[in-house]
Design a protein around this motif. Structure first.
Motif, PDB file in Angstrom:
ATOM      1  N   VAL A 141      13.109  27.789 -28.261  1.00 10.44           N
ATOM      2  CA  VAL A 141      11.683  27.865 -27.931  1.00 10.44           C
ATOM      3  C   VAL A 141      10.896  28.383 -29.132  1.00 10.44           C
ATOM      4  O   VAL A 141       9.775  27.922 -29.403  1.00 10.44           O
ATOM      5  CB  VAL A 141      11.460  28.737 -26.673  1.00 10.44           C
ATOM      6  N   ALA A 142      11.471  29.313 -29.895  1.00  3.96           N
ATOM      7  CA  ALA A 142      10.797  29.812 -31.097  1.00  3.96           C
ATOM      8  C   ALA A 142      10.635  28.701 -32.134  1.00  3.96           C
ATOM      9  O   ALA A 142       9.562  28.550 -32.737  1.00  3.96           O
ATOM     10  CB  ALA A 142      11.586  30.984 -31.682  1.00  3.96           C
ATOM     11  N   VAL A 143      11.666  27.918 -32.332  1.00  7.71           N
ATOM     12  CA  VAL A 143      11.572  26.807 -33.277  1.00  7.71           C
ATOM     13  C   VAL A 143      10.537  25.797 -32.784  1.00  7.71           C
ATOM     14  O   VAL A 143       9.735  25.276 -33.573  1.00  7.71           O
ATOM     15  CB  VAL A 143      12.947  26.137 -33.476  1.00  7.71           C
ATOM     16  N   ALA A 144      10.517  25.536 -31.482  1.00  8.87           N
ATOM     17  CA  ALA A 144       9.520  24.612 -30.932  1.00  8.87           C
ATOM     18  C   ALA A 144       8.115  25.156 -31.149  1.00  8.87           C
ATOM     19  O   ALA A 144       7.185  24.402 -31.461  1.00  8.87           O
ATOM     20  CB  ALA A 144       9.781  24.391 -29.446  1.00  8.87           C
ATOM     21  N   GLY A 145       7.943  26.455 -30.997  1.00  6.17           N
ATOM     22  CA  GLY A 145       6.639  27.060 -31.249  1.00  6.17           C
ATOM     23  C   GLY A 145       6.202  26.901 -32.693  1.00  6.17           C
ATOM     24  O   GLY A 145       5.028  26.616 -32.974  1.00  6.17           O
ATOM     25  N   LEU A 146       7.133  27.082 -33.622  1.00  3.43           N
ATOM     26  CA  LEU A 146       6.805  26.890 -35.039  1.00  3.43           C
ATOM     27  C   LEU A 146       6.438  25.440 -35.333  1.00  3.43           C
ATOM     28  O   LEU A 146       5.522  25.176 -36.112  1.00  3.43           O
ATOM     29  CB  LEU A 146       7.990  27.303 -35.916  1.00  3.43           C
ATOM     30  N   ARG A 147       7.157  24.513 -34.734  1.00  2.89           N
ATOM     31  CA  ARG A 147       6.838  23.098 -34.932  1.00  2.89           C
ATOM     32  C   ARG A 147       5.449  22.773 -34.365  1.00  2.89           C
ATOM     33  O   ARG A 147       4.702  22.007 -34.967  1.00  2.89           O
ATOM     34  CB  ARG A 147       7.891  22.205 -34.275  1.00  2.89           C
ATOM     35  N   ALA A 148       5.121  23.360 -33.220  1.00  8.85           N
ATOM     36  CA  ALA A 148       3.802  23.123 -32.627  1.00  8.85           C
ATOM     37  C   ALA A 148       2.705  23.758 -33.489  1.00  8.85           C
ATOM     38  O   ALA A 148       1.612  23.195 -33.621  1.00  8.85           O
ATOM     39  CB  ALA A 148       3.755  23.672 -31.211  1.00  8.85           C
ATOM     40  N   TYR A 149       2.990  24.924 -34.067  1.00  4.62           N
ATOM     41  CA  TYR A 149       2.020  25.589 -34.935  1.00  4.62           C
ATOM     42  C   TYR A 149       1.703  24.728 -36.150  1.00  4.62           C
ATOM     43  O   TYR A 149       0.579  24.714 -36.642  1.00  4.62           O
ATOM     44  CB  TYR A 149       2.581  26.952 -35.367  1.00  4.62           C
TER      45      TYR A 149
END
Length: 155
Positions: free
Chosen positions: A15-23
């Motif tokens: 989820v953290a990696v997904a958040g970075l990708r979304a950012y």
């Protein structure tokens, strides 16, 4: 208890990696990461980790037998012969249909269609214009249709 901790840590990391990708405005990639991140928690909560362990153990046993058991090699040979026979009969069947010239009705020649006339020629019957046969050796023979369309439109 260790399985739960590991699965939820993997989910949190995903989820953290997904958040970075979304950012970084990579929303498609972020959605994929989020979907994969939910898998460990979902597998734990549904109780499928023991099933996965059992499948992995059985696969490892099969792989070990594959190397050492001649009975497994015999089974693989039988599967290969079966697949070869199925492919050969399909190939021979197609060649027999082509040789006899009998094709199913669905693959027969298309029926003749009337020529389409332009809006200004509503009362007249027009024969389709024959396209002049031009042979060029410049390697661009495939673009004749496109060239003709562009010429008709004045481009």
């Amino acid at each position: 208890m260790l399985t739960a901790a590991v699965s939820f840590l993997l989910t949190a990391a995903g989820v953290a990696v997904a958040g970075l990708r979304a950012y970084r405005r990579r929303f498609l990639s972020a959605t994929r990461w989020f979907a994969v991140a939910l898998l460990p928690a979902g597998l734990y909560l549904t109780g499928l980790f023991p099933v996965a362990r059992t499948i992995g153990h059985e696969f490892a046993d099969w792989a070990a037998k594959l190397v050492f058991d001649p009975r497994v090699w015999t089974g693989i040979a039988l599967l290969a012969v079966s697949a070869g026979l199925l492919l050969a009969t399909r190939w021979v069947g197609r060649r027999a249909v082509e040789a006899s010239g009998t094709h199913p009705a669905a693959t027969g020649p298309a029926p003749a269609r009337p020529a389409v006339t332009a809006a200004s020629d509503q009362g007249k019957t027009a024969a389709p214009k024959a396209k002049p046969a031009r042979k060029r050796d410049d390697g661009l023979g495939d673009f004749d249709d496109i060239e003709e369309i562009l010429r008709r439109r004045g481009i």
